[in-house]
Design a protein around this motif. Structure first.
Motif, PDB file in Angstrom:
ATOM      1  N   GLU A 178      36.670  17.863  39.882  1.00  0.00           N
ATOM      2  CA  GLU A 178      37.438  18.384  38.832  1.00  0.00           C
ATOM      3  C   GLU A 178      38.415  17.187  38.168  1.00  0.00           C
ATOM      4  O   GLU A 178      38.277  16.998  37.151  1.00  0.00           O
ATOM      5  N   SER A 195      36.063  14.957  35.973  1.00  0.00           N
ATOM      6  CA  SER A 195      35.823  15.823  34.892  1.00  0.00           C
ATOM      7  C   SER A 195      36.977  15.628  33.834  1.00  0.00           C
ATOM      8  O   SER A 195      37.048  15.602  32.417  1.00  0.00           O
ATOM      9  N   ARG A 196      38.180  15.939  34.540  1.00  0.00           N
ATOM     10  CA  ARG A 196      39.241  16.161  33.455  1.00  0.00           C
ATOM     11  C   ARG A 196      39.862  14.617  32.997  1.00  0.00           C
ATOM     12  O   ARG A 196      40.248  14.654  31.994  1.00  0.00           O
ATOM     13  N   GLU A 248      37.522  12.167  32.441  1.00  0.00           N
ATOM     14  CA  GLU A 248      36.737  12.098  31.307  1.00  0.00           C
ATOM     15  C   GLU A 248      37.132  12.552  29.974  1.00  0.00           C
ATOM     16  O   GLU A 248      36.964  12.019  28.764  1.00  0.00           O
ATOM     17  N   GLU A 249      37.613  13.925  30.047  1.00  0.00           N
ATOM     18  CA  GLU A 249      38.221  14.636  28.944  1.00  0.00           C
ATOM     19  C   GLU A 249      39.198  13.919  28.480  1.00  0.00           C
ATOM     20  O   GLU A 249      39.377  13.919  26.986  1.00  0.00           O
ATOM     21  N   GLU A 304      28.751   6.925  33.839  1.00  0.00           N
ATOM     22  CA  GLU A 304      28.559   8.252  33.243  1.00  0.00           C
ATOM     23  C   GLU A 304      28.084   7.916  31.603  1.00  0.00           C
ATOM     24  O   GLU A 304      28.870   7.117  31.205  1.00  0.00           O
ATOM     25  N   ARG A 311      28.047  10.408  28.445  1.00  0.00           N
ATOM     26  CA  ARG A 311      28.064  11.900  27.816  1.00  0.00           C
ATOM     27  C   ARG A 311      28.941  11.865  26.551  1.00  0.00           C
ATOM     28  O   ARG A 311      29.663  11.000  26.306  1.00  0.00           O
ATOM     29  N   ILE A 370      31.497  14.073  24.669  1.00  0.00           N
ATOM     30  CA  ILE A 370      32.736  14.923  24.878  1.00  0.00           C
ATOM     31  C   ILE A 370      33.385  15.385  23.474  1.00  0.00           C
ATOM     32  O   ILE A 370      34.227  14.488  23.037  1.00  0.00           O
TER      33      ILE A 370
END
Length: 287
Positions: A205, A208-209, A211-212, A235, A237, A239
């Motif tokens: 978590e 993920s946070r 990266e955001e 990574e 990706r 976003i």
């Protein structure tokens, strides 16, 4: 800072010597890329996979190389000085690359923050920057920074970050022992800490946070994407319309981010590259 001043290459930055490698630089054809990003090497720690990084540096070349923070682990060196010859070899290979004409940009992270005071200067052909804007071959603008700026633990609870670093260091010591045994058994490199990180829900978590948050900040600055390190999780990706790239590390995953000459981006997993090379060797001998 006293431990840092003991590093052997600091007194010899400008002498340009080419004969300082304990592990001789491998000759031969190298794979070429337009740009290479590496970070989180953590030179000065036992967890650093210097030999694997040396293999990488002797196998690839590029027009530009970004060192995206935590190259030297000042936190660990302040507590205990550890600097084997292979760690010096990594530094000399990077400096020799700069001498040969590669543009090398060093963006210090939180573990090597003592070098941030030299932002704007150049040492041995290596530019020191707080952050950078990289333009890809196909015209995209990428913000390049280490990423600790967006780590809420680092910003709000610095003492907790040091406690976490101590626990992580202990895990990496176990990782070194595990891989020494695996090497003797003829098995490829495997990261205990990386596996543990992906199994723990809170860690997943947090990644993920993180990266955001980084992608959102990059988008607010009007760039097309961002390249960072810090969390040891390679990574690629998208976003919220922003391209997020993390080049990983050379402690757990042993990865690098590269840009091809057409602007295409790719993460190289060097442990897999070495394992694949080893698998091909018996067939070459048989042939």
């Amino acid at each position: 800072m006293n431990a840092i001043t003991r590093l052997p290459f600091l007194a010899e930055l400008d002498d340009g010597a080419d004969d300082k490698f304990a592990i001789p630089e491998r000759e031969g054809k190298r794979r070429r890329y337009r740009t290479i990003w590496i970070s989180d090497i953590h030179l000065g720690t036992r967890g650093c996979n210097a030999s694997m990084l040396i293999d990488f540096l002797d196998s690839v070349d590029s027009d530009t190389m970004y060192l995206v923070g935590d190259i030297i682990d000042g936190w660990r060196l302040k507590k205990r000085f550890y600097w084997p010859a292979a760690h010096n070899d990594v530094v000399w290979r990077v400096m020799k690359r700069a001498k040969r004409g590669t543009r090398v940009v060093y963006i210090p992270g939180n573990h090597d923050e003592m070098f941030r005071q030299f932002t704007g200067l150049s040492f041995g052909g290596v530019e020191i920057r707080r952050k950078a804007i990289h333009e890809t071959a196909d015209g995209r603008k990428l913000l390049v920074l280490h990423g600790d700026e967006f780590d809420t633990i680092m910003l709000a609870h610095r003492w907790l970050a040091f406690v976490g670093d101590a626990a992580y260091t202990m895990l990496m010591r176990v990782n070194v022992v595990v891989n020494a045994v695996r090497q003797r058994m003829g098995l490829p490199y495997w990261s205990l800490s990386k596996m543990a990180k992906h199994k723990v829900k809170n860690a997943v978590e947090f990644i993920s946070r993180f990266e955001e948050v980084v992608a959102h900040e990059a988008g607010s600055r009007g760039v097309d994407g961002v390249v960072c390190g810090h969390i040891h999780n390679a990574e690629i990706r998208e976003i919220a319309g922003v391209e997020y790239y993390n080049d990983g590390d050379w402690v757990e995953g042993c990865t690098a981010l590269v840009e091809h000459f057409d602007g295409r981006m790719e993460v190289l997993h060097w442990a897999d590259e070495i394992a694949g090379r080893a698998a091909e060797e018996p067939s070459r001998i048989a042939a």
